[in-house]
Write a protein that holds these residues in place. Sequence first.
Motif, PDB file in Angstrom:
ATOM      1  N   GLU A   3      17.179 -11.998  -7.145  1.00 15.42           N
ATOM      2  CA  GLU A   3      17.772 -12.249  -8.458  1.00 15.42           C
ATOM      3  C   GLU A   3      16.749 -12.901  -9.390  1.00 15.42           C
ATOM      4  OE1 GLU A   3      21.192 -14.601  -7.524  1.00 15.42           O
ATOM      5  OE2 GLU A   3      22.546 -12.871  -7.597  1.00 15.42           O
ATOM      6  N   ARG A   4      15.969 -13.843  -8.866  1.00 18.15           N
ATOM      7  CA  ARG A   4      14.948 -14.487  -9.692  1.00 18.15           C
ATOM      8  C   ARG A   4      13.890 -13.469 -10.124  1.00 18.15           C
ATOM      9  NH1 ARG A   4      15.674 -18.738  -5.896  1.00 18.15           N
ATOM     10  NH2 ARG A   4      13.917 -17.974  -4.658  1.00 18.15           N
ATOM     11  N   THR A   5      13.549 -12.561  -9.195  1.00 18.53           N
ATOM     12  CA  THR A   5      12.561 -11.531  -9.527  1.00 18.53           C
ATOM     13  C   THR A   5      13.064 -10.635 -10.646  1.00 18.53           C
ATOM     14  OG1 THR A   5      11.656 -11.518  -7.287  1.00 18.53           O
ATOM     15  CG2 THR A   5      11.272  -9.561  -8.637  1.00 18.53           C
ATOM     16  N   LEU A   6      14.309 -10.191 -10.539  1.00 14.01           N
ATOM     17  CA  LEU A   6      14.852  -9.283 -11.540  1.00 14.01           C
ATOM     18  C   LEU A   6      15.050  -9.980 -12.886  1.00 14.01           C
ATOM     19  CD1 LEU A   6      17.413  -7.272  -9.377  1.00 14.01           C
ATOM     20  CD2 LEU A   6      15.201  -6.510 -10.243  1.00 14.01           C
ATOM     21  N   ARG A   7      15.483 -11.230 -12.842  1.00 17.48           N
ATOM     22  CA  ARG A   7      15.620 -11.964 -14.099  1.00 17.48           C
ATOM     23  C   ARG A   7      14.243 -12.194 -14.736  1.00 17.48           C
ATOM     24  NH1 ARG A   7      20.687 -14.277 -15.012  1.00 17.48           N
ATOM     25  NH2 ARG A   7      22.134 -13.956 -13.271  1.00 17.48           N
ATOM     26  N   GLY A   8      13.249 -12.431 -13.899  1.00 22.80           N
ATOM     27  CA  GLY A   8      11.892 -12.557 -14.416  1.00 22.80           C
ATOM     28  C   GLY A   8      11.399 -11.263 -15.031  1.00 22.80           C
ATOM     29  N   LEU A   9      11.772 -10.125 -14.419  1.00 22.75           N
ATOM     30  CA  LEU A   9      11.422  -8.824 -14.973  1.00 22.75           C
ATOM     31  C   LEU A   9      12.024  -8.660 -16.360  1.00 22.75           C
ATOM     32  CD1 LEU A   9      10.514  -5.824 -14.913  1.00 22.75           C
ATOM     33  CD2 LEU A   9      12.555  -5.322 -13.576  1.00 22.75           C
TER      34      LEU A   9
ATOM     35  N   GLU B 135      19.605 -16.154   0.969  1.00 24.97           N
ATOM     36  CA  GLU B 135      18.290 -16.646   0.569  1.00 24.97           C
ATOM     37  C   GLU B 135      17.459 -15.533  -0.071  1.00 24.97           C
ATOM     38  OE1 GLU B 135      14.318 -18.626   2.621  1.00 24.97           O
ATOM     39  OE2 GLU B 135      16.264 -18.776   3.630  1.00 24.97           O
ATOM     40  N   GLU B 136      17.432 -14.350   0.538  1.00 23.99           N
ATOM     41  CA  GLU B 136      16.662 -13.242  -0.003  1.00 23.99           C
ATOM     42  C   GLU B 136      17.290 -12.747  -1.308  1.00 23.99           C
ATOM     43  OE1 GLU B 136      16.012 -10.131   2.760  1.00 23.99           O
ATOM     44  OE2 GLU B 136      15.100 -11.420   4.272  1.00 23.99           O
ATOM     45  N   ARG B 137      18.620 -12.797  -1.384  1.00 32.21           N
ATOM     46  CA  ARG B 137      19.292 -12.357  -2.602  1.00 32.21           C
ATOM     47  C   ARG B 137      18.911 -13.250  -3.775  1.00 32.21           C
ATOM     48  NH1 ARG B 137      24.727 -13.011  -1.423  1.00 32.21           N
ATOM     49  NH2 ARG B 137      24.849 -14.942  -2.592  1.00 32.21           N
ATOM     50  N   SER B 138      18.865 -14.547  -3.546  1.00 30.11           N
ATOM     51  CA  SER B 138      18.499 -15.471  -4.614  1.00 30.11           C
ATOM     52  C   SER B 138      17.089 -15.200  -5.108  1.00 30.11           C
ATOM     53  CB  SER B 138      18.610 -16.923  -4.128  1.00 30.11           C
ATOM     54  OG  SER B 138      19.950 -17.225  -3.778  1.00 30.11           O
ATOM     55  N   GLU B 139      16.187 -14.899  -4.168  1.00 31.61           N
ATOM     56  CA  GLU B 139      14.811 -14.604  -4.554  1.00 31.61           C
ATOM     57  C   GLU B 139      14.737 -13.307  -5.347  1.00 31.61           C
ATOM     58  OE1 GLU B 139      10.383 -14.058  -2.516  1.00 31.61           O
ATOM     59  OE2 GLU B 139      12.102 -14.719  -1.303  1.00 31.61           O
TER      60      GLU B 139
ATOM     61  N   ARG C 238      20.197 -11.609 -27.827  1.00 30.02           N
ATOM     62  CA  ARG C 238      21.624 -11.837 -28.075  1.00 30.02           C
ATOM     63  C   ARG C 238      22.466 -11.542 -26.831  1.00 30.02           C
ATOM     64  NH1 ARG C 238      23.066 -11.870 -33.571  1.00 30.02           N
ATOM     65  NH2 ARG C 238      21.307 -12.737 -34.751  1.00 30.02           N
ATOM     66  N   PHE C 239      21.849 -10.941 -25.824  1.00 28.64           N
ATOM     67  CA  PHE C 239      22.555 -10.588 -24.590  1.00 28.64           C
ATOM     68  C   PHE C 239      22.026 -11.424 -23.428  1.00 28.64           C
ATOM     69  CE2 PHE C 239      22.790  -6.894 -27.312  1.00 28.64           C
ATOM     70  CZ  PHE C 239      24.080  -6.415 -27.125  1.00 28.64           C
ATOM     71  N   HIS C 240      22.889 -11.665 -22.444  1.00 32.99           N
ATOM     72  CA  HIS C 240      22.464 -12.386 -21.246  1.00 32.99           C
ATOM     73  C   HIS C 240      22.960 -11.645 -20.008  1.00 32.99           C
ATOM     74  CE1 HIS C 240      26.521 -13.857 -22.122  1.00 32.99           C
ATOM     75  NE2 HIS C 240      26.643 -14.087 -20.823  1.00 32.99           N
ATOM     76  N   PRO C 241      22.168 -11.628 -18.926  1.00 35.39           N
ATOM     77  CA  PRO C 241      22.561 -10.891 -17.719  1.00 35.39           C
ATOM     78  C   PRO C 241      23.658 -11.599 -16.949  1.00 35.39           C
ATOM     79  CG  PRO C 241      20.471 -12.017 -17.373  1.00 35.39           C
ATOM     80  CD  PRO C 241      20.827 -12.221 -18.812  1.00 35.39           C
ATOM     81  N   VAL C 242      24.615 -10.812 -16.429  1.00 34.93           N
ATOM     82  CA  VAL C 242      25.702 -11.378 -15.630  1.00 34.93           C
ATOM     83  C   VAL C 242      25.819 -10.734 -14.254  1.00 34.93           C
ATOM     84  CG1 VAL C 242      27.054 -12.081 -17.637  1.00 34.93           C
ATOM     85  CG2 VAL C 242      27.412  -9.817 -16.664  1.00 34.93           C
ATOM     86  N   ASP C 243      25.238  -9.557 -14.045  1.00 31.64           N
ATOM     87  CA  ASP C 243      25.308  -8.922 -12.729  1.00 31.64           C
ATOM     88  C   ASP C 243      24.224  -7.851 -12.629  1.00 31.64           C
ATOM     89  OD1 ASP C 243      26.238  -8.634 -10.172  1.00 31.64           O
ATOM     90  OD2 ASP C 243      27.980  -7.407 -10.696  1.00 31.64           O
ATOM     91  N   MET C 244      23.835  -7.560 -11.376  1.00 25.30           N
ATOM     92  CA  MET C 244      22.802  -6.568 -11.115  1.00 25.30           C
ATOM     93  C   MET C 244      23.170  -5.776  -9.872  1.00 25.30           C
ATOM     94  SD  MET C 244      19.499  -9.072 -11.590  1.00 25.30           S
ATOM     95  CE  MET C 244      19.405 -10.228 -12.979  1.00 25.30           C
TER      96      MET C 244
END
Length: 468
Positions: A260-266, A254-258, A284-290
């Motif tokens: 991930e949303r924060t980092l994608r929002g960043l 649950e915390e990981r999903s939140e 042209r690029f999309h994120p696949v891992d962090m």
Amino acid sequence: MTTALSDHLSPSERAAYGKAARARVPRTGHAAFEPDGRRPDPIGVIERQSAERVPELVPIRYGRMLESPFRFYRGAAAIMAADLGPAPHTGITTQLCGDAHLLNFRLLASPERHLLFDINDFDETLPGPFEWDVKRLATSFVIAARANAFTAGERRAIVRTCVQAYRTRMHDLAAMRTLDVWYAQDDADQLQAILQERLDKNARRRASRAKAKARSRDNIQAFDKLTRPADGRRRRINPDPPLITPIADLLPDEERSELERTLRGLLQSYRRSLSPERRHLLSRFHPVDMARKVVGVGSVGTRCWIVLMLGRDDEDPLLLQAKEAGESVLAPYAAAARQRNQGQRVVAGQRLMQAAGDIFLGWDRVTGIDGRQRDFYVRQLHDWKGIAQPETMPPDTMELFGRLCGASLARAHARSGDPIAIAAYLGKSDAFDRALAEFAESYADQNERDHRALADAVEGGRVTAQSV
């Protein structure tokens, strides 16, 4: 004197301002460093920094700083700022690196794919008296030279050469037109050609290898090193805890999903800090891992993420680094930052000082899963970076490297400050050079005492150190 003020003065008035600063702080006055009873506890200074960092990573910071006086110095920018800040200064202001030690000068790539020699780290950048950067650079050479068991005479020659190069380059820049100062850069190929006559065969070979290695340190090299195929799917970041911890291994679901949303929002909102054509390129690029990544010495414990992005296919990578930006260690003593966002402060300082910067350099502010707002700046993880190895340098090579660093720092200062005023203050004699050589030895002594204080704090259980 700020650039805005100097714009309204003639060259002769700007030179007079620089010379007048000698009345406030004579050039020979820079030689003195005598800590008094009001000096703050150095361990307390770094503990206050650590209180804002990821708790489980702080022992790694102390472990790295404990390794040697030079490693300690790299993590002790806040301590030196506390020593320099209250002391008399010239008042001749420029954009400072804030942490101008010798390892923060390196080979970097320009957007046009030229290899340049420039300053790299701007976490502490802020406007301030020009000499603070010069003192930090000069002291770093003494500490590195002591680690190599150089004699006092060899150390003195290295520092005086470094500072002389700063002074001489500043006089050259003072005679140039404004646009020519802005366009000036230190091209690696040109520098190597100039130094060929001063380097022996082995040193020339090492220089050529360093250039080739720098060009190999790009997104592809980082992609191959930091990622791996995962269950037949697209590549993922390779775990190396605690130094590299993929987000999937860091938190409960649950915390990981939140997070991930924060980092994608960043990543999404940081695009606004880029120019339109660079926003288009990034799209042209999309994120696949962090993953969370431990970086540097002084930065250990700050929140730092690496983001693997892919373009056309799995062999078209882009690795970005999103790094937390806190208040500069210079902030209590220097001019206030114009930027309210600390990430923007870092980016603005880098763009002012570097001859050519990362095309993906930008900033943003996000709210973390703990509800706290934090500022970040974003850049490429690797883009043709080559770093010096002072532990392998004989005295003559370190002296040449000091010459490059001093000249490069002068160019960086002249972009935002007033080269005429600084050059007039420095003058044509070697008074400032000799003073800085004396200061650097005295401060290197203090750095060794502070390093021992950290060792005592670890031994006494005040702080915990971890070697990784």
